[in-house]
Design a protein around this motif. Structure first.
Motif, mmCIF file in Angstrom:
data_model
loop_
_atom_site.group_PDB
_atom_site.id
_atom_site.type_symbol
_atom_site.label_atom_id
_atom_site.label_comp_id
_atom_site.label_asym_id
_atom_site.label_seq_id
_atom_site.Cartn_x
_atom_site.Cartn_y
_atom_site.Cartn_z
ATOM 1 N N GLU A 21 0.844 -1.201 0.000
ATOM 2 C CA GLU A 21 0.000 0.000 0.000
ATOM 3 C C GLU A 21 0.873 1.243 0.000
ATOM 4 O OE1 GLU A 21 -2.667 -0.215 3.334
ATOM 5 O OE2 GLU A 21 -3.898 -1.760 2.379
ATOM 6 N N LEU A 22 0.417 2.231 -0.755
ATOM 7 C CA LEU A 22 1.078 3.539 -0.807
ATOM 8 C C LEU A 22 0.215 4.558 -0.086
ATOM 9 C CD1 LEU A 22 2.168 4.155 -4.520
ATOM 10 C CD2 LEU A 22 3.653 3.998 -2.547
ATOM 11 N N ASP A 23 0.830 5.446 0.655
ATOM 12 C CA ASP A 23 0.108 6.530 1.299
ATOM 13 C C ASP A 23 0.339 7.800 0.486
ATOM 14 O OD1 ASP A 23 -1.168 8.326 2.937
ATOM 15 O OD2 ASP A 23 0.357 8.280 4.507
ATOM 16 N N LEU A 24 -0.704 8.238 -0.236
ATOM 17 C CA LEU A 24 -0.614 9.475 -1.020
ATOM 18 C C LEU A 24 -1.509 10.559 -0.435
ATOM 19 C CD1 LEU A 24 -0.596 8.109 -4.694
ATOM 20 C CD2 LEU A 24 1.331 8.711 -3.244
ATOM 21 N N PRO A 38 -5.543 4.383 1.274
ATOM 22 C CA PRO A 38 -4.274 3.912 0.703
ATOM 23 C C PRO A 38 -4.455 3.454 -0.746
ATOM 24 C CG PRO A 38 -4.747 2.805 2.785
ATOM 25 C CD PRO A 38 -5.953 3.592 2.432
ATOM 26 N N VAL A 41 -1.217 -1.457 -4.438
ATOM 27 C CA VAL A 41 -0.407 -1.812 -5.605
ATOM 28 C C VAL A 41 -0.239 -3.333 -5.612
ATOM 29 C CG1 VAL A 41 1.789 -1.483 -6.789
ATOM 30 C CG2 VAL A 41 0.815 0.389 -5.443
ATOM 31 N N ALA A 58 -2.250 -0.061 -9.680
ATOM 32 C CA ALA A 58 -2.346 0.752 -8.470
ATOM 33 C C ALA A 58 -3.737 1.361 -8.445
ATOM 34 C CB ALA A 58 -1.284 1.848 -8.469
ATOM 35 N N ASP A 106 12.753 0.038 -7.357
ATOM 36 C CA ASP A 106 11.902 0.765 -6.413
ATOM 37 C C ASP A 106 10.486 0.831 -6.987
ATOM 38 O OD1 ASP A 106 10.694 2.382 -4.557
ATOM 39 O OD2 ASP A 106 12.260 3.914 -4.551
ATOM 40 N N GLY A 108 7.714 1.168 -5.374
ATOM 41 C CA GLY A 108 6.949 2.222 -4.707
ATOM 42 C C GLY A 108 7.073 3.547 -5.422
ATOM 43 N N ASP A 109 8.291 3.898 -5.822
ATOM 44 C CA ASP A 109 8.515 5.151 -6.538
ATOM 45 C C ASP A 109 7.853 5.120 -7.915
ATOM 46 O OD1 ASP A 109 9.740 7.788 -6.776
ATOM 47 O OD2 ASP A 109 11.064 6.846 -8.251
ATOM 48 N N ARG A 112 4.040 5.399 -7.371
ATOM 49 C CA ARG A 112 3.678 6.760 -6.941
ATOM 50 C C ARG A 112 3.690 7.713 -8.135
ATOM 51 N NH1 ARG A 112 3.809 9.865 -2.234
ATOM 52 N NH2 ARG A 112 4.425 12.020 -2.546
#
Length: 170
Positions: A21-24, A38, A41, A58, A106, A108-109, A112
């Motif tokens: 999970e990404l926190d945006l 969240p 992904v 995502a 990466d 996550g990057d 995002r």
């Protein structure tokens, strides 16, 4: 999220699944922070004929405001991405090839960046949203307003001619 793909680099047919999970929630889009939930992904990296291919989705539900009627609504958003992974590249201008650093990528990057770039510039609660009346502020999706339509000043002469013709025919 750093993903180590070392174990499948030299193993054709192998695959690695991932989910995180990404926190945006801190990302500002025009003064709003729509990604309160969240961003999930989910994806995998596959070694296909000696080439590493990564794909992921995502998605989340954004808290949006309609740009026409200003109504708050939940807006499901999903982004699908595909990348080739390589330990080195000759042409660094290809955005679809991601260079591994010490056998890691990466994710996550990448997720995002992809999610932010795919954000809609204009959000609508529905494709046929009528918006609000600029004169009285009534939501035109709920009903009609009582404002008299303003005549474009460039067409005022024609409007007077039409009025004159309608009076003469009565």
């Amino acid at each position: 999220m750093l993903l180590n793909v070392q174990r499948i680099i030299n193993a054709p047919g192998e695959r690695m699944d991932f989910q995180f999970e990404l926190d945006l929630s801190d990302v500002d889009f025009g003064g709003l922070y729509p990604a309160q939930d969240p961003v999930v992904v989910t994806g995998d990296v596959r070694n296909t004929a000696g080439m590493l291919l990564m794909q992921f989705t995502a998605g989340t539900v954004l808290k949006s405001v309609c740009d026409r009627c200003l109504k708050h609504f939940d807006n499901p958003k999903s982004v699908r991405c595909h990348y080739a992974l390589a330990e080195e590249v000759e042409n660094e201008e290809n955005d679809d090839i991601v260079v591994l650093e010490d056998g890691c990528v990466d994710v996550g990057d990448l997720a995002r960046t992809a999610f932010i770039l795919e954000m809609d510039a204009k959000t609508l609660c529905s494709e046929d949203c009528k918006g609000i009346c600029p004169g009285c502020g009534v939501d035109l999706n709920q009903g009609s307003c009582t404002c008299q339509k303003q005549v474009d000043p460039r067409l005022a002469v024609l409007a007077r001619l039409l009025e004159k013709d309608s009076k003469e025919s009565n």
